[in-house]
Motif scaffolding. Sequence first.
Motif, PDB file in Angstrom:
ATOM      1  N   GLN A 256      -8.397   1.241 -11.028  1.00 39.21           N
ATOM      2  CA  GLN A 256      -6.763   1.350 -11.459  1.00 39.21           C
ATOM      3  C   GLN A 256      -6.759   2.871 -12.214  1.00 39.21           C
ATOM      4  O   GLN A 256      -5.763   3.350 -11.537  1.00 39.21           O
ATOM      5  CB  GLN A 256      -6.507   0.455 -12.334  1.00 39.21           C
ATOM      6  CG  GLN A 256      -6.483  -1.021 -12.120  1.00 39.21           C
ATOM      7  CD  GLN A 256      -5.098  -1.117 -10.980  1.00 39.21           C
ATOM      8  OE1 GLN A 256      -4.076  -0.581 -11.018  1.00 39.21           O
ATOM      9  NE2 GLN A 256      -5.572  -1.989  -9.952  1.00 39.21           N
TER      10      GLN A 256
ATOM     11  N   VAL B 185       2.804  -3.636 -10.659  1.00 37.84           N
ATOM     12  CA  VAL B 185       2.403  -2.624  -9.668  1.00 37.84           C
ATOM     13  C   VAL B 185       2.582  -2.960  -8.113  1.00 37.84           C
ATOM     14  O   VAL B 185       2.630  -2.158  -7.308  1.00 37.84           O
ATOM     15  CB  VAL B 185       0.978  -1.990  -9.886  1.00 37.84           C
ATOM     16  CG1 VAL B 185       0.829  -1.433 -11.387  1.00 37.84           C
ATOM     17  CG2 VAL B 185       0.153  -3.354  -9.777  1.00 37.84           C
TER      18      VAL B 185
ATOM     19  N   GLN C  15       0.220  -6.969 -12.662  1.00 39.21           N
ATOM     20  CA  GLN C  15      -0.145  -6.656 -11.288  1.00 39.21           C
ATOM     21  C   GLN C  15       1.113  -6.898 -10.608  1.00 39.21           C
ATOM     22  O   GLN C  15       1.362  -6.274  -9.582  1.00 39.21           O
ATOM     23  CB  GLN C  15      -1.192  -7.663 -10.698  1.00 39.21           C
ATOM     24  CG  GLN C  15      -2.594  -7.606 -11.341  1.00 39.21           C
ATOM     25  CD  GLN C  15      -3.522  -8.800 -11.009  1.00 39.21           C
ATOM     26  OE1 GLN C  15      -3.211  -9.866 -11.075  1.00 39.21           O
ATOM     27  NE2 GLN C  15      -4.715  -8.339 -10.779  1.00 39.21           N
TER      28      GLN C  15
ATOM     29  N   ARG D 199      -0.234   0.649 -14.427  1.00 38.46           N
ATOM     30  CA  ARG D 199      -2.001   0.917 -13.882  1.00 38.46           C
ATOM     31  C   ARG D 199      -2.716   1.020 -15.136  1.00 38.46           C
ATOM     32  O   ARG D 199      -3.683   0.450 -15.242  1.00 38.46           O
ATOM     33  CB  ARG D 199      -1.800   1.723 -12.704  1.00 38.46           C
ATOM     34  CG  ARG D 199      -1.230   1.263 -11.302  1.00 38.46           C
ATOM     35  CD  ARG D 199      -2.031   1.982 -10.054  1.00 38.46           C
ATOM     36  NE  ARG D 199      -0.822   1.641  -8.948  1.00 38.46           N
ATOM     37  CZ  ARG D 199      -1.693   0.646  -8.332  1.00 38.46           C
ATOM     38  NH1 ARG D 199      -2.723  -0.180  -8.707  1.00 38.46           N
ATOM     39  NH2 ARG D 199      -0.703   0.281  -7.191  1.00 38.46           N
TER      40      ARG D 199
ATOM     41  N   SER E 205       2.306   4.404 -12.849  1.00 36.92           N
ATOM     42  CA  SER E 205       1.228   4.628 -13.385  1.00 36.92           C
ATOM     43  C   SER E 205       1.099   4.016 -14.833  1.00 36.92           C
ATOM     44  O   SER E 205      -0.251   3.811 -15.219  1.00 36.92           O
ATOM     45  CB  SER E 205       1.465   6.304 -13.534  1.00 36.92           C
ATOM     46  OG  SER E 205       2.307   6.604 -14.341  1.00 36.92           O
TER      47      SER E 205
END
Length: 596
Positions: free
Chosen positions: A349, A320, A317, A330, A327
């Motif tokens: 996500q 991101v 987390q 995620r 990407s």
Amino acid sequence: MATRIAARSSRSFRVPLRRIVIGVPLLIVLARCNRQDLPAGNPPPFPDVSGLESAVVDRIIDRRNAVVNELRSAAAWGRLGAALEVHEFVAEAIICYDRAAELAPDDFRWPYFAGCALLQSDPGRATDLLQRAVRLNPTYLPARIRLADALLSAGQVIDADRHYRESLRLDPNNAHVHLGLSRSALINRDIAACLAHLREAERLDPNDREVHTLLAAVHRQRGEESAAAIAEARAAALPPGGSIHDPVRDELTKEGVGSEWQLRRGGAYAAAADHEKALLEYRQALAVKPDSAIHQFLVGTELAVLGRDDEAIKHLQRAVELRTAYSQARHHLALLFAKIGRAQDAYTQWELVLADEPGNVEALVGLGTFLVRRGRFTNAVGYLERAVQLKPADAETHYQLASAHAGAGNAAAAELEIERTLELAPTHIGALTHRGLIQLRAGNATEAIATFQQAVRFHPTDAAAFNYLGMGYAAARRCTEAATAFRDGLEKQAEDVDLTNNLAWLLATSQRPECRDGETAVRLAQRLCEKTMYQSPRFLDTLAAAYAETGRFDKAMSYAEQAIVIVEQDSAQRGYLNELQSRRELYRARKPLRHD
């Protein structure tokens, strides 16, 4: 100052180091080196270290000071050369290796290290140095292989072939040597020898991309378009070629310091499945750069592999947060959410990834596979078909698409995707067992058994392969061989519940008296029921059948009743409920169950 050369020395050092400005005053660095106090003679080189991490500067200074203190020590010069090379000061490293070779002319390491370092920037001199190293140590295989590769690249095919053949004598099972011999054979237009060496290289290392790439070229040269296409597809699905196993050269990596080298070592540990050490290296790198999204991501992925999901989620987390359009982070975050049951978070996500990158194959496959596991087969087909269009050579994606088609009731499409999977990956365990099950359902038990035997040969420790083989034999009413398959599997995976249950069921219900063993069946089924707190209707069903085989019908009825009570609470298992009720009545009539 000597000019810095950015050439890479070998495949071991192909990742560029990123410079980080740390504000080390060059005046202080020079003072620490005491350059004005050096003894007479050629001083050791000192490159421009401005902008490097302090750990890198300290390592170079320490190694240089060791040389200053022992100017006639080949080992000290060599260590300085190694420290310079791994931090990309190749020109300065060569000066050190040359001086070490002057001081210790019988030590093959110094011309060897220099030759490796110069392979890209000065291949002619590199070849001369490697030849000297091989003369000094003719049995060190990596040096001879690198020399043969260099000679072949220079067009000296006869000499290259001679060194490859000597390498083969030293190690007949070296895939890289067979690949080299196949290349020299191809240059000499000896296609038969080329193919023979390529097939041996493929046998020894089936995941070598270069082997499949060259196989494709040879098949195409022979007009074998289908074989060429398969080889190309396999090559496309593999990562770039691996490096030569080289313990002497690998010693240089110990000189690497700073966050970038921590990342490299972490990657090496992760590739070797030593995830605790990988995590330690990544954490140390993260301590230097706490606001690096890639560092947060790497720590998170290693924590996930180690099963520390909550910690992993926090780091992913954070990754991101630091880089919104990350990407890969995620995708891994979605996988973790799916694993711990946070389905909506996982879906969100993956959708965020696909909103930014509609062609992200990882996200398409991840979301498609997630939907298959949740029973949303039709939706899964759409995502997985897009993934297959974008990456047609990926066997696993074809297999997941087959599972989606099967769940959606499209048996023909599922079978087609299974065959495509096996074209790309002939040893794929899921596809092999799926093919066997298709054959079994079609009534082709003999073909199914052959397929399951293949799965066992390719995956001799896989419980599912033995389980399906046992099922195939049981379907063919070859109960003795079925029991053997189940037992062989349990020798490999003693706690596997499917193997244990199927063996117990066979021993309790076989039509053939010589295959029945009620007491053993009771013991096996009891163990399963104890593990599941007597809450699995499947295992209770097996325990009831086992007790009936031993003549203890009251216990058989009791456990059948327990299974019925559990299944009655699940409307989706109505068909199974009818089976359980029929068996209970059979036991009430004091009759054991006999099952094909």
